[in-house]
Design a protein around this motif. Sequence first.
Motif, PDB file in Angstrom:
ATOM      1  N   VAL A   1     -33.793  30.862  27.308  1.00  0.00           N
ATOM      2  CA  VAL A   1     -34.257  31.050  25.930  1.00  0.00           C
ATOM      3  C   VAL A   1     -35.019  32.368  25.813  1.00  0.00           C
ATOM      4  O   VAL A   1     -34.851  33.122  24.837  1.00  0.00           O
ATOM      5  CB  VAL A   1     -35.141  29.872  25.481  1.00  0.00           C
ATOM      6  CG1 VAL A   1     -35.730  30.136  24.100  1.00  0.00           C
ATOM      7  CG2 VAL A   1     -34.332  28.585  25.461  1.00  0.00           C
ATOM      8  N   LEU A   2     -35.861  32.679  26.794  1.00  0.00           N
ATOM      9  CA  LEU A   2     -36.620  33.933  26.770  1.00  0.00           C
ATOM     10  C   LEU A   2     -35.682  35.137  26.819  1.00  0.00           C
ATOM     11  O   LEU A   2     -35.866  36.103  26.063  1.00  0.00           O
ATOM     12  CB  LEU A   2     -37.590  33.987  27.951  1.00  0.00           C
ATOM     13  CG  LEU A   2     -38.721  32.957  27.975  1.00  0.00           C
ATOM     14  CD1 LEU A   2     -39.582  33.144  29.220  1.00  0.00           C
ATOM     15  CD2 LEU A   2     -39.584  33.052  26.722  1.00  0.00           C
ATOM     16  N   LEU A   3     -34.692  35.085  27.690  1.00  0.00           N
ATOM     17  CA  LEU A   3     -33.762  36.203  27.855  1.00  0.00           C
ATOM     18  C   LEU A   3     -32.972  36.470  26.581  1.00  0.00           C
ATOM     19  O   LEU A   3     -32.977  37.593  26.050  1.00  0.00           O
ATOM     20  CB  LEU A   3     -32.809  35.921  29.024  1.00  0.00           C
ATOM     21  CG  LEU A   3     -31.673  36.926  29.244  1.00  0.00           C
ATOM     22  CD1 LEU A   3     -32.224  38.315  29.503  1.00  0.00           C
ATOM     23  CD2 LEU A   3     -30.781  36.475  30.398  1.00  0.00           C
ATOM     24  N   VAL A   4     -32.298  35.441  26.080  1.00  0.00           N
ATOM     25  CA  VAL A   4     -31.458  35.635  24.890  1.00  0.00           C
ATOM     26  C   VAL A   4     -32.342  35.847  23.650  1.00  0.00           C
ATOM     27  O   VAL A   4     -32.007  36.643  22.770  1.00  0.00           O
ATOM     28  CB  VAL A   4     -30.503  34.447  24.685  1.00  0.00           C
ATOM     29  CG1 VAL A   4     -29.559  34.731  23.523  1.00  0.00           C
ATOM     30  CG2 VAL A   4     -29.692  34.185  25.945  1.00  0.00           C
ATOM     31  N   GLY A   5     -33.488  35.157  23.598  1.00  0.00           N
ATOM     32  CA  GLY A   5     -34.416  35.358  22.492  1.00  0.00           C
ATOM     33  C   GLY A   5     -34.948  36.777  22.447  1.00  0.00           C
ATOM     34  O   GLY A   5     -35.110  37.359  21.369  1.00  0.00           O
ATOM     35  N   GLY A   6     -35.228  37.365  23.617  1.00  0.00           N
ATOM     36  CA  GLY A   6     -35.666  38.762  23.674  1.00  0.00           C
ATOM     37  C   GLY A   6     -34.594  39.713  23.190  1.00  0.00           C
ATOM     38  O   GLY A   6     -34.880  40.672  22.447  1.00  0.00           O
TER      39      GLY A   6
ATOM     40  N   ILE B   1     -40.533  42.294  27.554  1.00  0.00           N
ATOM     41  CA  ILE B   1     -41.179  41.301  28.425  1.00  0.00           C
ATOM     42  C   ILE B   1     -40.365  40.014  28.457  1.00  0.00           C
ATOM     43  O   ILE B   1     -40.141  39.422  29.524  1.00  0.00           O
ATOM     44  CB  ILE B   1     -42.621  41.028  27.955  1.00  0.00           C
ATOM     45  CG1 ILE B   1     -43.507  42.256  28.196  1.00  0.00           C
ATOM     46  CG2 ILE B   1     -43.203  39.809  28.667  1.00  0.00           C
ATOM     47  CD1 ILE B   1     -44.892  42.144  27.609  1.00  0.00           C
ATOM     48  N   LEU B   2     -39.904  39.565  27.281  1.00  0.00           N
ATOM     49  CA  LEU B   2     -39.100  38.345  27.217  1.00  0.00           C
ATOM     50  C   LEU B   2     -37.814  38.494  28.025  1.00  0.00           C
ATOM     51  O   LEU B   2     -37.425  37.585  28.781  1.00  0.00           O
ATOM     52  CB  LEU B   2     -38.769  38.017  25.760  1.00  0.00           C
ATOM     53  CG  LEU B   2     -39.923  37.569  24.865  1.00  0.00           C
ATOM     54  CD1 LEU B   2     -39.436  37.388  23.429  1.00  0.00           C
ATOM     55  CD2 LEU B   2     -40.545  36.274  25.374  1.00  0.00           C
ATOM     56  N   ILE B   3     -37.160  39.650  27.882  1.00  0.00           N
ATOM     57  CA  ILE B   3     -35.899  39.879  28.599  1.00  0.00           C
ATOM     58  C   ILE B   3     -36.127  39.904  30.111  1.00  0.00           C
ATOM     59  O   ILE B   3     -35.377  39.283  30.884  1.00  0.00           O
ATOM     60  CB  ILE B   3     -35.244  41.185  28.122  1.00  0.00           C
ATOM     61  CG1 ILE B   3     -34.781  41.051  26.667  1.00  0.00           C
ATOM     62  CG2 ILE B   3     -34.059  41.562  29.014  1.00  0.00           C
ATOM     63  CD1 ILE B   3     -34.368  42.353  26.023  1.00  0.00           C
TER      64      ILE B   3
ATOM     65  N   LEU C   1     -25.156  30.553  23.085  1.00  0.00           N
ATOM     66  CA  LEU C   1     -24.393  29.990  21.981  1.00  0.00           C
ATOM     67  C   LEU C   1     -25.295  29.699  20.780  1.00  0.00           C
ATOM     68  O   LEU C   1     -24.909  29.949  19.631  1.00  0.00           O
ATOM     69  CB  LEU C   1     -23.689  28.714  22.439  1.00  0.00           C
ATOM     70  CG  LEU C   1     -22.558  28.194  21.542  1.00  0.00           C
ATOM     71  CD1 LEU C   1     -21.433  29.215  21.438  1.00  0.00           C
ATOM     72  CD2 LEU C   1     -22.008  26.880  22.086  1.00  0.00           C
ATOM     73  N   PHE C   2     -26.502  29.205  21.037  1.00  0.00           N
ATOM     74  CA  PHE C   2     -27.420  28.888  19.943  1.00  0.00           C
ATOM     75  C   PHE C   2     -27.786  30.132  19.139  1.00  0.00           C
ATOM     76  O   PHE C   2     -27.673  30.147  17.905  1.00  0.00           O
ATOM     77  CB  PHE C   2     -28.685  28.235  20.493  1.00  0.00           C
ATOM     78  CG  PHE C   2     -29.748  28.001  19.450  1.00  0.00           C
ATOM     79  CD1 PHE C   2     -29.604  26.992  18.506  1.00  0.00           C
ATOM     80  CD2 PHE C   2     -30.881  28.796  19.402  1.00  0.00           C
ATOM     81  CE1 PHE C   2     -30.573  26.782  17.523  1.00  0.00           C
ATOM     82  CE2 PHE C   2     -31.862  28.592  18.435  1.00  0.00           C
ATOM     83  CZ  PHE C   2     -31.702  27.584  17.495  1.00  0.00           C
ATOM     84  N   PHE C   3     -28.216  31.189  19.806  1.00  0.00           N
ATOM     85  CA  PHE C   3     -28.629  32.394  19.079  1.00  0.00           C
ATOM     86  C   PHE C   3     -27.432  33.104  18.439  1.00  0.00           C
ATOM     87  O   PHE C   3     -27.542  33.659  17.341  1.00  0.00           O
ATOM     88  CB  PHE C   3     -29.376  33.344  20.015  1.00  0.00           C
ATOM     89  CG  PHE C   3     -30.807  32.948  20.255  1.00  0.00           C
ATOM     90  CD1 PHE C   3     -31.785  33.217  19.318  1.00  0.00           C
ATOM     91  CD2 PHE C   3     -31.169  32.296  21.419  1.00  0.00           C
ATOM     92  CE1 PHE C   3     -33.112  32.845  19.524  1.00  0.00           C
ATOM     93  CE2 PHE C   3     -32.487  31.915  21.645  1.00  0.00           C
ATOM     94  CZ  PHE C   3     -33.458  32.194  20.692  1.00  0.00           C
TER      95      PHE C   3
ATOM     96  N   ILE D   1     -27.967  29.097  30.335  1.00  0.00           N
ATOM     97  CA  ILE D   1     -27.741  30.384  29.666  1.00  0.00           C
ATOM     98  C   ILE D   1     -26.653  30.247  28.605  1.00  0.00           C
ATOM     99  O   ILE D   1     -26.713  30.897  27.556  1.00  0.00           O
ATOM    100  CB  ILE D   1     -27.387  31.494  30.699  1.00  0.00           C
ATOM    101  CG1 ILE D   1     -27.315  32.861  30.015  1.00  0.00           C
ATOM    102  CG2 ILE D   1     -26.105  31.181  31.431  1.00  0.00           C
ATOM    103  CD1 ILE D   1     -28.600  33.330  29.396  1.00  0.00           C
ATOM    104  N   TYR D   2     -25.677  29.375  28.849  1.00  0.00           N
ATOM    105  CA  TYR D   2     -24.627  29.167  27.850  1.00  0.00           C
ATOM    106  C   TYR D   2     -25.200  28.518  26.587  1.00  0.00           C
ATOM    107  O   TYR D   2     -24.862  28.924  25.469  1.00  0.00           O
ATOM    108  CB  TYR D   2     -23.516  28.287  28.434  1.00  0.00           C
ATOM    109  CG  TYR D   2     -22.355  28.059  27.490  1.00  0.00           C
ATOM    110  CD1 TYR D   2     -21.523  29.112  27.124  1.00  0.00           C
ATOM    111  CD2 TYR D   2     -22.097  26.799  26.967  1.00  0.00           C
ATOM    112  CE1 TYR D   2     -20.456  28.915  26.256  1.00  0.00           C
ATOM    113  CE2 TYR D   2     -21.035  26.593  26.093  1.00  0.00           C
ATOM    114  CZ  TYR D   2     -20.224  27.650  25.747  1.00  0.00           C
ATOM    115  OH  TYR D   2     -19.176  27.447  24.869  1.00  0.00           O
ATOM    116  N   THR D   3     -26.085  27.544  26.743  1.00  0.00           N
ATOM    117  CA  THR D   3     -26.703  26.879  25.595  1.00  0.00           C
ATOM    118  C   THR D   3     -27.509  27.872  24.771  1.00  0.00           C
ATOM    119  O   THR D   3     -27.391  27.923  23.536  1.00  0.00           O
ATOM    120  CB  THR D   3     -27.622  25.736  26.056  1.00  0.00           C
ATOM    121  OG1 THR D   3     -26.860  24.784  26.803  1.00  0.00           O
ATOM    122  CG2 THR D   3     -28.261  25.038  24.868  1.00  0.00           C
TER     123      THR D   3
END
Length: 429
Positions: free
Chosen positions: A393-398, A14-16, A85-87, A80-82
């Motif tokens: 954040v949702l995409l990379v977090g997923g 769902i997050l992705i 890079l964070f994750f 998306i870069y932020t």
Amino acid sequence: MYTISSKIKLTAAILIILGAIGLIYGFVNTPASVDEVSTMLAEEHAAHGETHAAADAHHDDSHHAEHVYDQLKNRPWASIYTAALFFFLLAVGAFAFYAVQNAAQAGWSPILFRVMEAISTFILPGGILVFVLLVLSSLGYNHLFIWMDPEVVAHDEIIANKVGYLNVPFFLLRAVIYIGGWVFLSWLMRKNSRQMDENFSEALFKKNFKVSAIFLVFFIVSESMMSWDFIMSIDTHWFSTLFGWYVFASMFVSGITMIALITIFLKSKGYLEEVNDSHIHDLAKFMFGISIFWTYLWFSQFLLIWYANIPEEAVYFIQRIEDYNLLFFGMVAINFIFPLLVLVNTDFKRVNWIVVMTGIAILFGHYLNFYVMIMPGTVGESWFIGIPEIASVLLVGGLFLYFVFNGLTKAPLVAKNFPLMKESKHFHY
């Protein structure tokens, strides 16, 4: 063995999906032309009661519209870069902590090693995502790195003098070395660790000790250079000799915090039964200590530059204070004052819900830190935390959620045959 639940898989999916949709929306809704931005700016001036003459007095319309157009086109790319890079660096920070524990032959932490290894599995997909974004920047899909634009370099003496280091082929080569080295060494340590589950080998134990030492030497050099390349070069005119340590502290405390959060989650689900409040207490001590260390580095960098008041150095902070005032000082309060007030208490470090609450605040605060490092040089005063930022954040977090919890299924949650495991299981104080 841990089995990833359908609930976690569904949450990650769902997050992705939501993240991908939101990010696509961000790209689709960027202005299509400079004329569209000019119209938008004229409407804003009219809404604020400014006459056209007054608007001209503030800006050269065509130049300002082109400037804002570039910023708005950069916004979804910078978002998306932020997040990527964070994750990615969070995962590298967690693995650096794992390498420190191995190199130090720490007796308290081996029971947490599989959590650290699982987080490190995101280094490969996270590194690929970051590298793809760097390649797209080099191909001209965005203007995150102004030094990649030949026209800018031709008219900027400062950037032209750095072209021996800041050129696309050498930049991408360095990125391959950083990411490739971290991916390979993390894979090698996980491989050796899992082989020891099948049959203990002193040679494998010593090999991981050596690999940890090699990684730490490679990491301390490559991490500093990575921070110059991936983050500091966005503000191409500015530099700081402390910047590598500053980024390190942020990614290190974020990685340790994620280790604590996942450990507490697994324990709440009935796993890692032998993890006790002394283990959580030690993780919380590192969360507290590295938060203070990060604040020391932030204050050292800010104080020296601000009081020296050298224009080419102070401009970095002037831009952030003028255009990002709330975020700039807010993330300092979140990353310093909140952990200080809560985790300074020894008893609180043993209370899971307090550690979780503080951990969420730390991760949020350090994401804002990355946002404040990257956004001013890419979108300037046109920043806004909206759909592209949240979607990224949702995409990379997923993706992070899926890869990490999938990584937990690859080996028993408690490493077998590890020489210091008995000491770790009986760790109490």
